[in-house]
Design a protein around this motif. Structure first.
Motif, PDB file in Angstrom:
ATOM      1  N   TRP A 147      -7.488  -7.100  -2.061  1.00  0.00           N
ATOM      2  CA  TRP A 147      -7.508  -8.299  -1.209  1.00  0.00           C
ATOM      3  C   TRP A 147      -7.336  -7.917   0.261  1.00  0.00           C
ATOM      4  O   TRP A 147      -7.992  -8.478   1.137  1.00  0.00           O
ATOM      5  N   SER A 148      -6.461  -6.941   0.530  1.00  0.00           N
ATOM      6  CA  SER A 148      -6.270  -6.491   1.911  1.00  0.00           C
ATOM      7  C   SER A 148      -7.536  -5.845   2.460  1.00  0.00           C
ATOM      8  O   SER A 148      -7.788  -5.896   3.672  1.00  0.00           O
ATOM      9  N   THR A 150      -3.435  -1.706   2.360  1.00  0.00           N
ATOM     10  CA  THR A 150      -2.425  -2.750   2.556  1.00  0.00           C
ATOM     11  C   THR A 150      -1.523  -2.419   3.742  1.00  0.00           C
ATOM     12  O   THR A 150      -1.210  -3.281   4.570  1.00  0.00           O
ATOM     13  N   LEU A 159      -3.567  -6.312  -4.718  1.00  0.00           N
ATOM     14  CA  LEU A 159      -3.189  -6.615  -3.335  1.00  0.00           C
ATOM     15  C   LEU A 159      -3.978  -5.763  -2.354  1.00  0.00           C
ATOM     16  O   LEU A 159      -4.415  -6.241  -1.298  1.00  0.00           O
TER      17      LEU A 159
END
Length: 649
Positions: free
Chosen positions: A29-30, A405, A26
């Motif tokens: 991706w962030s 994130t 995650l």
């Protein structure tokens, strides 16, 4: 509760590792969605209103336009203050809203108020909103110019001709420098700007320089008097002959045929042939009463590069955009547009925010990488256990991904201020004490039992060791976080500058604290197996050998040591008083901005001529790659300057 989390993390260690890997994915991706900039944007939440009043003096603009609009804006929901300035034919009002107010809600409120204000404004005064951008929104500047040194093409083909003129793809021959400058502005307004506006993240495309093309009809007063025709009649005739009429449609042989009469003017010849009146049965056309030629709109700003006039375009980034990504997208679109421009005309990037952002991020990345390597090296030297040092060091990348994130969710950009304050020593602090205490307890229990620990015995030892360090870990992290909490109370420019830094550090410390209670104990339970020896390594023994004599000497003469400490403190205070002070770090983007100011009565043409001399002089320095400048106010008036003020870059 924390004890339960510790026990769960050790008992369900593989689940914790799996969740940590998911958090890393995650975070990766962030990272692709994280806004990247050089410095935080300190512009407040504002809406700009530009008032154009060509017939009014500065005093009249202030009294009849600026003050009524400011009065109408009073009481707008979320409005904190307004400021304005008025000058000849132009005024700008800046409405500042509270940070919690949506910029789109604010603009909607301003638009509704302006509808009411238009009834109070003098005839001819136009009010329009500025782009949805900020003071740092100018992310990309490009120049539109003729290709230097481009030789002539075959006569009759678009491009430079043998007689020195320029033939446009539309078949118009540009013989004078004025006509060629007008055509550059036409290319900018009708080819380049519409395509730049379609780039995602661009709030608007500004332009300055050149001349906006007009068709100029200059009546001859003697002829008008002789034929008893007024200028209003000429204007009415031109307007009446520049329309298209529709007559619906007719059906014939099963087809619907649209009927219309096209009367749009398409060239100077069409204007010249318009009939104004008749005298003695003879039609009097515009060409009989006036001179028809290409003209220009009075301009409020000019642009030049290396001592030659050009057209300068600016891409304005939408509020909250990723300046690095948007600037790169604009650069790609400019390169694409360059292939479709008329022959002999090119676009050239003169200022690209991506270069500054890449240099800044490169510096931050280098510093963070060096800091991480230094922390890992110290851990290897002091812990004396490679697996324990690796476990502790893994907290750094995992915590950074969790921080990314959090930054995306909190709408914090990655810049010199937000990332530059991260300290990896603070991030691994909680993990170090838990790892070190776990190693100590495992080694002691193995020594007591005289054998390796079983799986259940090792898990219980790790749980007990981590539980023992809960209180100092919580207190240590809480004290560090409390240091940054006062920064969150800042407002205005200070808040926009330091709040992202404080939030980033708090997110990083929070992520590291969670990892020290979950990820670290789980890894210890998995990786620390076999025989564990507890003892001092060579580095610790060497440091103790140096420290012990110094400690004994200090204890023998405590007053002398205390006096020496006070003297050092006083000397440091004197040195601090002589240090320079800066609100923000200095950024070297390899560009120098100069500002030239002239007496207020200087005309735009004279100011531009003087500016060309300045550019030619600056260009002689061998360190200067190129120089460009803009004089006066561009179309969108994001940076409204008078004609007597220039920015040279």
């Amino acid at each position: 509760m924390i004890a339960s989390i510790l026990e769960f993390s050790v008992r369900q260690r593989w689940l914790v590792i799996l969740l940590s890997l998911a958090a890393c994915v995650l975070g990766a991706w962030s990272l692709t969605r994280l806004p990247i900039d050089a410095v935080p944007d300190v512009t407040n939440n504002q809406v700009q209103i530009n008032l154009v009043a060509p017939a009014l003096t500065p005093l009249e603009v202030e009294q009849q336009a600026t003050v009524p609009v400011e009065t109408i804006l009073a009481g707008t929901p979320g409005l904190e203050s307004t400021r304005s300035f008025s000058r000849n034919g132009f005024a700008q009002i800046t409405a500042v809203f509270s940070p919690a107010t949506s910029i789109y809600f604010a603009r909607q409120q301003i638009t509704e108020r302006l509808i009411e204000a238009r009834q109070m404004l003098p005839p001819g005064v136009e009010a329009r909103l500025g782009p949805i951008s900020t003071g740092l929104g100018e992310i990309y500047w490009w120049a539109v110019e003729y290709t230097p040194g481009h030789g002539p093409v075959a006569d009759g083909q678009p491009g430079w001709q043998r007689d020195g003129s320029y033939l446009t793809p539309e078949g118009q021959r540009l013989a004078s420098a004025f006509e060629r400058t007008v055509y550059l502005r036409t290319v900018q307004d009708w080819i380049i700007r519409p395509q730049i506006r379609s780039v995602p993240g661009v709030a608007g495309a500004d332009a300055i320089g050149g001349f906006v093309k007009q068709f100029l009809v200059a009546p001859d007063p003697a002829k008008l008097g002789g034929y008893r025709i007024s200028m209003a009649e000429i204007a009415a005739a031109i307007e009446a002959n520049n329309v298209s009429r529709g007559a619906n449609f007719i059906e014939r042989n099963g087809e619907g045929i649209v009927v219309r009469a096209s009367g749009r003017v398409g060239s100077l010849e069409d204007i010249a042939e318009i009939v104004v009146a008749t005298r003695g049965g003879v039609a009097l056309r515009v060409r009989d009463l006036a001179q028809v030629e290409n003209g220009r709109e009075l301009r409020t700003g000019t642009a030049s590069a290396d001592g030659e006039e050009i057209v300068l375009g600016t891409a304005l980034m939408l509020i909250g955009g990723n300046s690095r990504a948007v600037a790169a997208a604009v650069d790609a679109r400019i390169a694409q547009i360059g292939h479709a421009l008329p022959p002999g005309i090119r676009t050239r990037a003169v200022l690209n925010r991506t270069q500054l952002v890449d240099a800044t991020i490169g510096t931050v990345t280098k510093n963070l990488a060096e800091g991480a390597l230094l922390v890992v090296a110290v851990l290897l030297l002091l812990l004396g256990n490679i697996r324990a040092a690796v476990i502790t060091a893994l907290v750094i990348p995992v915590a950074m991904l969790l921080t990314v994130t959090g930054m995306v969710q909190a709408h914090i950009s990655a810049n010199l201020m937000s990332l530059g304050a991260l300290d990896f020593g603070l991030i691994v602090d909680g993990a170090v004490i838990i790892v070190e205490n776990s190693l100590r307890h495992i080694a002691e229990r193995q020594q007591v039992l005289g054998r390796r620990l079983g799986r259940e015995e090792q898990l219980e030892t790790v749980i007990a060791s981590a539980r023992e360090m809960i209180r100092p870990s919580v207190y240590g992290q809480a004290i560090i976080m409390l240091v940054y909490l006062p920064l969150l109370t800042f407002s205005g420019v200070e808040g926009k500058t330091f709040e992202p830094m404080a939030l980033t550090v708090l997110i990083a410390l929070g992520a590291a604290f969670i990892l020290s209670l979950t990820f670290v104990p789980a890894l210890i339970a998995i990786a620390i197996t076999g025989r564990v020896r507890e003892g001092e390594n060579a580095v610790i023994r060497g440091l103790k050998a140096l420290y012990a004599p110094a400690l004994r000497g200090a204890l023998r003469a405590p007053l002398l040591v205390a006096a020496g400490g006070l003297a050092l403190f006083a000397g440091a205070g004197l040195l601090f008083a002589t240090l320079g002070q800066e609100f923000a770090p200095t950024l070297d983007e390899k560009n120098i901005v100069m500002e030239a100011r002239r007496i207020p009565s200087t005309g735009i043409t004279q100011s531009q001529a003087m500016q060309l001399d300045v550019e030619r002089l600056v260009s002689r320095f061998p360190q200067v790659a190129f120089v460009f400048s803009r004089t006066g106010t561009p179309d969108l008036a994001a940076d409204p300057m008078p004609p007597t003020q220039q920015s040279v870059i």
